[in-house]
Write an enzyme that holds these catalytic residues in place. Structure first.
Site, mmCIF file in Angstrom:
data_model
loop_
_atom_site.group_PDB
_atom_site.id
_atom_site.type_symbol
_atom_site.label_atom_id
_atom_site.label_comp_id
_atom_site.label_asym_id
_atom_site.label_seq_id
_atom_site.Cartn_x
_atom_site.Cartn_y
_atom_site.Cartn_z
ATOM 1 N N GLU A 268 9.849 -0.086 10.788
ATOM 2 C CA GLU A 268 10.864 0.994 10.740
ATOM 3 C C GLU A 268 10.099 2.267 11.085
ATOM 4 O O GLU A 268 9.285 2.734 10.306
ATOM 5 C CB GLU A 268 11.500 1.041 9.354
ATOM 6 C CG GLU A 268 12.893 1.642 9.371
ATOM 7 C CD GLU A 268 12.871 3.134 9.191
ATOM 8 O OE1 GLU A 268 12.746 3.842 10.223
ATOM 9 O OE2 GLU A 268 12.962 3.590 8.049
ATOM 10 N N GLU B 230 9.299 13.620 18.095
ATOM 11 C CA GLU B 230 9.693 13.700 16.694
ATOM 12 C C GLU B 230 8.829 14.767 16.012
ATOM 13 O O GLU B 230 7.607 14.650 15.978
ATOM 14 C CB GLU B 230 9.468 12.345 16.018
ATOM 15 C CG GLU B 230 9.936 12.342 14.588
ATOM 16 C CD GLU B 230 9.800 10.983 13.913
ATOM 17 O OE1 GLU B 230 8.753 10.339 14.080
ATOM 18 O OE2 GLU B 230 10.747 10.579 13.216
ATOM 19 N N LYS C 252 0.853 -1.194 0.000
ATOM 20 C CA LYS C 252 0.000 0.000 0.000
ATOM 21 C C LYS C 252 0.890 1.246 0.000
ATOM 22 O O LYS C 252 1.667 1.456 0.922
ATOM 23 C CB LYS C 252 -0.917 0.041 1.212
ATOM 24 C CG LYS C 252 -1.923 1.196 1.075
ATOM 25 C CD LYS C 252 -2.645 1.527 2.340
ATOM 26 C CE LYS C 252 -1.994 2.620 3.147
ATOM 27 N NZ LYS C 252 -1.952 3.945 2.498
ATOM 28 N N CYS D 37 13.143 9.927 9.329
ATOM 29 C CA CYS D 37 13.123 9.305 10.657
ATOM 30 C C CYS D 37 14.518 9.315 11.286
ATOM 31 O O CYS D 37 14.652 9.240 12.495
ATOM 32 C CB CYS D 37 12.550 7.907 10.604
ATOM 33 S SG CYS D 37 12.864 7.095 9.073
HETATM 34 P P1 ADP Z 1 2.308 9.716 8.721
HETATM 35 O O1 ADP Z 1 1.641 10.325 9.914
HETATM 36 O O2 ADP Z 1 3.675 10.178 8.515
HETATM 37 O O3 ADP Z 1 1.483 9.719 7.484
HETATM 38 P P2 ADP Z 1 1.587 7.038 9.324
HETATM 39 O O4 ADP Z 1 2.282 6.061 10.170
HETATM 40 O O5 ADP Z 1 0.241 7.499 9.746
HETATM 41 O O6 ADP Z 1 2.592 8.220 9.129
HETATM 42 O O7 ADP Z 1 1.453 6.497 7.846
HETATM 43 C C1 ADP Z 1 2.321 5.584 7.229
HETATM 44 C C2 ADP Z 1 1.518 4.624 6.389
HETATM 45 O O8 ADP Z 1 0.634 3.910 7.271
HETATM 46 C C3 ADP Z 1 0.620 5.270 5.332
HETATM 47 O O9 ADP Z 1 0.630 4.458 4.176
HETATM 48 C C4 ADP Z 1 -0.740 5.256 5.982
HETATM 49 O O10 ADP Z 1 -1.796 5.218 5.052
HETATM 50 C C5 ADP Z 1 -0.691 3.959 6.770
HETATM 51 N N1 ADP Z 1 -1.617 3.899 7.911
HETATM 52 C C6 ADP Z 1 -2.023 4.919 8.699
HETATM 53 N N2 ADP Z 1 -2.883 4.474 9.641
HETATM 54 C C7 ADP Z 1 -3.034 3.144 9.464
HETATM 55 C C8 ADP Z 1 -3.791 2.106 10.104
HETATM 56 N N3 ADP Z 1 -4.569 2.358 11.141
HETATM 57 N N4 ADP Z 1 -3.662 0.865 9.622
HETATM 58 C C9 ADP Z 1 -2.858 0.584 8.571
HETATM 59 N N5 ADP Z 1 -2.144 1.505 7.913
HETATM 60 C C10 ADP Z 1 -2.215 2.772 8.345
#
Ligand code: ADP
Length: 489
Positions: free
Chosen positions: A253, A390, A179, A288
């Site tokens: 990560e 962060e 994804k 990061c």
């Molecule tokens: P950021 O805040 O930097 O966008 P996230 O950790 O929220 O970092 O996002 C990283 C990835 O995780 C993105 O592809 C986002 O769509 C996905 N993501 C965010 N929330 C969820 C969730 N609850 N379950 C699975 N994937 C998620």
């Protein structure tokens, strides 16, 4: 939103370019031009996840049987094709992420080629072991792929991170459903096009969608045998709960708040350039591994800070596609507002002094996108939100120290443990300090990026597992089968 030339992209499922089952699309904004849409991509949901995972599961049977070095050759073809389109890929990355072409996007596109070539090269190194037993018994191990890998990536280095999941997963004989991040899927879809031309259908599937609607069903899917996630620590915890539900392995990560320790003998222009590079100012601090806590020895504090400010002022902020610029824009409005709120907190805090930058101008060219200038704060201690959390923005906090034991304690006083940087000509002292730092990646007198082939990953809440190396490919994308044969008939 303003719309310039909007392209409508599709996702890759089972070798076919497809809309989402719900027929919905969502828009991708150009962060350097607020409110301007550059493309629309399918809004995938659980049904699309299921289609992609089923396809990857079907493709797995044949893909695992392709000889490892043949899989590697296919990865090389992908790397060559990326290399041939590297300028175009770099422009796509710069446009969707806001990362400057000159300092970041071109390097990322080259990094993609490098990572895919590397894993293509080591695909044949999936060796097992034999055990000395007796003449009647033979015992050996072999490394086998898991099956379908579920990958979820963020937007800050989108194509590099996609390559870091896809290449080792495939080299080891797995198939993958990845994804892309909702803010930056376009470069990943370009990589998907190249993969689709070279690989059998279903081996690589790329979904575009939001976290809860698409990422979560992927993490929950019963046919996904291993999860690999790069993103925030908060989301990493959610994904890890899903892995626990089905007892499947996971690589994470996650975030960081990496310390930089400057010793008295390191008050030089060269160190300052490298400190700024370690801070990832040129990526707007959206890394990061950004060295965002700068511990400066008291004896050189004033002189170092003066030079640092003079140098940071020279960084040109603006249109990421203009190669005169060193820094582009923050990824989106939410992140921009979050970074601004940290800056505001710093400005208003009685213990913190603003040395450079600050809140962005409300008018003029920089207000047209999510642009922030390099911002430097100073504080007498690090017991502050700005020094602990962060920020993921171009915000550096400088803290003085005079006792080595104390500064190491301060550096380690963090829930994170991704990277650390040490600046001194005294290698013995540097190595002693490196041994004591709780970080997965320590650099001495170097502020650059990761090196392919060298394991990369975090201690503590910065993550689990390693990436970038042969060892990490074996650990993260294969499982061991132990086989014994008794010859006694
Ligand atoms: P950021 O805040 O930097 O966008 P996230 O950790 O929220 O970092 O996002 C990283 C990835 O995780 C993105 O592809 C986002 O769509 C996905 N993501 C965010 N929330 C969820 C969730 N609850 N379950 C699975 N994937 C998620």
């Amino acid at each position: 939103m303003k719309t310039e030339t909007i392209t409508r992209e599709l996702m890759l499922i089972n070798g076919k370019w497809t809309e989402a089952a719900g027929k919905e699309f969502f828009q991708i904004e150009n962060p350097a031009k607020r409110g301007t849409v550059i493309a629309e991509v399918p809004r995938a949901t659980a049904e699309d996840v299921d289609n992609a995972v089923q396809a990857a599961n079907e493709a797995f049977d044949s893909w695992r049987k392709v000889p490892a070095r043949e899989r590697g050759r296919m990865l090389w073809k992908i790397a060559d094709a990326v290399d041939a389109q590297f300028e175009e890929l770099a422009r796509t990355i710069a446009t969707e992420t806001g990362n400057a072409l000159k300092t970041q996007a071109k390097g990322e596109a080259k990094g993609v080629v490098d990572v895919i070539r590397y894993f293509g090269g080591v695909a044949g190194e999936l060796k097992g072991e034999t055990l000395p037993v007796d003449n009647q018994l033979f015992a050996y191990t072999q490394r086998e792929p898991y099956g379908v890998i579920g990958g979820i990536i963020p937007w800050n280095a989108p194509v590099q991170l996609a390559a870091l999941k896809i290449a080792p997963a495939l080299a080891a004989g797995n198939t993958i459903v990845l994804k892309a991040a909702e803010d930056a899927p376009l470069g990943v879809l370009k990589l998907a096009k190249i993969c689709a031309d070279i690989l059998p259908p279903g081996v690589v599937n790329i979904l575009t969608g939001f976290g809860e609607e698409c990422g979560l069903p992927l993490a929950k899917h019963p046919l996904v045998r291993k999860l690999t996630f790069t993103g925030s620590t908060q989301t990493g915890k959610i994904i890890m709960h899903e892995a626990a539900e089905r007892i499947i392995p996971i690589s994470l990560e996650l975030g960081g708040k990496s310390p930089q320790i400057v010793y008295p003998d390191a008050d030089s222009e060269k160190v300052i350039d490298n400190v700024m590079s370690a801070m990832r100012f040129a990526r707007q601090g959206q890394s990061c591994s950004a060295g965002s806590r700068l511990y400066l020895h008291k004896s050189i504090y004033d002189s170092f800070v003066e030079k640092l400010i003079a140098k940071a002022k020279l960084l040109q902020v603006g249109d990421p596609l203009d190669e005169n610029n060193d820094m582009g824009s923050i990824i989106n409005e939410k992140q921009y507002n979050k970074v601004c709120s940290y800056i505001e907190e710093g400005i208003n805090h009685p213990d913190i002094e603003l040395l450079l930058g600050g809140l962005p101008p409300a008018e003029g060219p920089l207000s047209e996108g999510y642009f922030l200038e390099p911002t430097i704060f100073a504080a007498p201690h690090d017991d502050l939100r700005l020094a602990k959390e962060e920020i993921f923005g171009p915000v550096l906090i400088v803290i003085p120290w005079d006792d080595e034991e104390e500064v190491i304690k301060m550096a380690n006083r963090s829930d994170y443990g991704l990277a650390a940087f040490i600046w001194t000509k005294d290698t013995t002292r540097a190595m002693r300090t490196a041994n004591l730092l709780e970080a997965g990646w320590v650099q001495i007198n170097r502020g650059g990026g990761m090196m392919t082939g060298h394991s990369y990953g975090g201690y503590k809440q910065s993550g689990i597992g390693r990436e970038y190396s042969l060892e990490s490919m074996i650990e993260s994308f294969t499982q061991t089968k132990s086989i014994m044969i008794d010859f006694d008939e």
